[in-house]
Scaffold this active site. Structure first.
Site, PDB file in Angstrom:
ATOM      1  N   ASP A 225       1.372   5.980   2.781  1.00  0.00           N
ATOM      2  CA  ASP A 225       0.725   4.683   2.941  1.00  0.00           C
ATOM      3  C   ASP A 225      -0.759   4.908   2.657  1.00  0.00           C
ATOM      4  O   ASP A 225      -1.445   5.585   3.415  1.00  0.00           O
ATOM      5  CB  ASP A 225       0.943   4.184   4.382  1.00  0.00           C
TER       6      ASP A 225
ATOM      7  N   LYS B 152       7.787   5.697  18.793  1.00  0.00           N
ATOM      8  CA  LYS B 152       7.019   6.884  19.210  1.00  0.00           C
ATOM      9  C   LYS B 152       7.775   7.738  20.235  1.00  0.00           C
ATOM     10  O   LYS B 152       7.351   7.875  21.388  1.00  0.00           O
ATOM     11  CB  LYS B 152       5.652   6.459  19.772  1.00  0.00           C
TER      12      LYS B 152
ATOM     13  N   ASP C 218       0.806  -1.234   0.000  1.00  0.00           N
ATOM     14  CA  ASP C 218       0.000   0.000   0.000  1.00  0.00           C
ATOM     15  C   ASP C 218       0.833   1.276   0.000  1.00  0.00           C
ATOM     16  O   ASP C 218       0.319   2.345   0.321  1.00  0.00           O
ATOM     17  CB  ASP C 218      -1.007   0.062   1.177  1.00  0.00           C
TER      18      ASP C 218
END
Length: 359
Positions: A217, A161, A110
């Site tokens: 994406d 993160k 994707d």
């Protein structure tokens, strides 16, 4: 040269479109997502593409065999009987990928970008290590796992993160690996990002290649539409002749030659109109994709929408806010749809003022 494309997912994030077609075959800018990647790989000299498949495998094989013949590329299908994550499929296809000492490409199905396969191959051969990851810059690195590397590209660590700024580069889902990497992977559900790459980095065997240009994406509707805007802008810079021009057009618009657009329309910016689509008079469409054989009736107004195959949008309808119609959906005249996700073969006879899934 070989490439393996990971196409085994169920495509749940792109529903309701993936209830009708496997995600890699959903048209992005009037071409199946997977075909963008296959064409770029072939242009870089890849002769053999392996698709790691599970869901809708037969449908993909049927459609892609024809495309492979056109591109003159060998196509093999590696069938997963259970989901194997992002590393397991490499081990499953090891017999094919191990046939030579040549490095092979790996990519997620994707991803849309200006695929830099030729430059990536040269960079990888130059540093002579086991693997190279393509990285891309993001504005909010705290939402992602970031890649930390030296000035020469040698990756030091991955940080999930980060709350303090350490890097704004993330894994772009495109790799080139030496066959020796396959010794690190077993045929079981495995994450290449968490269970393979960190150990390669510890040994100094993994490098980062910085992607130039756009990246997205496109596996969910909002990002699909954002990626389409980026792709059309790239097309404007590189192949402007492929874009549609006419009195009704504003900005970047891609229209299949078989589509019909009525009088007094305003199309764009950032619109893709697929084969055999009919746009009647006085329609306004922006930031949207209209898929094959859909009909948009007169004076409808669409902003940030994906209209599925053979769907019909009625007269004076207003749709916005990432509304997605599945295949063969009918929206009756004079309705308002705000962020609706409509499953295939449904008929909408009342307005949808709040974002919701319509069963």
């Amino acid at each position: 040269m070989k490439a393996l494309i990971l196409v085994g997912g169920y495509g749940t994030r792109l529903r309701p479109l993936t209830l009708s077609r496997p995600k890699p075959l959903v048209e992005f800018a009037n071409k199946p997502m997977l075909l963008h990647q296959m064409e770029a790989l072939v242009a870089a000299g890849v002769k053999h593409v392996v698709l790691a498949v599970s869901y809708h495998a037969e449908e993909m094989e049927k459609e892609l065999r024809t495309q492979a013949e056109r591109l003159n590329v060998r196509l093999d299908f590696s069938h997963e009987t259970e989901p194997l994550g992002t590393a397991g499929p490499l081990a499953l296809a090891a017999e094919i990928l191990n046939q030579t000492d040549e490095p092979f490409f790996v990519l997620n199905s994707d991803i849309i970008c200006e695929f830099p396969f030729t430059e990536l191959y040269a960079f990888h051969k130059n540093h002579k290590r086991e693997g190279t990851i393509v990285v891309t810059k993001v504005e909010e690195p705290s939402k992602y796992g970031v890649v930390v590397y030296n000035a020469d590209g040698c990756i030091k660590s991955f940080i999930e993160k980060p709350q303090e700024f350490v890097s704004n580069k993330i894994n772009a889902g495109i790799y080139i690996l030496n066959p020796s990497v396959l010794k690190r992977i077993e045929i079981r559900p495995t994450s290449i990002e968490k269970e393979v790459f960190p150990f390669m980095a510890q040994e100094g065997q993994l490098f980062a290649f910085e992607l130039q240009g756009f990246w997205m994406d496109v596996g969910q509707p909002r990002d699909f539409l954002t990626g389409m805007s980026m792709y059309l802008n790239s097309l404007r810079q590189k192949s402007p002749g492929l874009l549609y021009s006419g009195a009704c057009v504003v900005g970047n618009v891609l229209v299949d030659p078989t589509a019909k657009i009525g009088a007094g329309c305003r199309i764009g910016p950032n619109v893709t109109i697929g084969p055999h689509v009919v746009i009647e008079d006085g329609v306004c469409i922006k930031r949207s994709t209209i898929l094959c054989n859909a009909v948009v009736r007169s004076h409808a107004w669409l902003d940030q929408c994906i209209v599925g195959w053979r769907s019909v949008v009625g007269q004076w309808v207003r749709m916005e806010n990432t509304t997605v119609l599945g295949e063969d959906v009918i929206v009756k005249d004079e309705l308002y749809v705000n962020g609706g996700q409509v499953l295939p073969h449904k008929s909408i006879a009342a307005s949808v003022p709040d974002p919701q899934i319509i069963m």
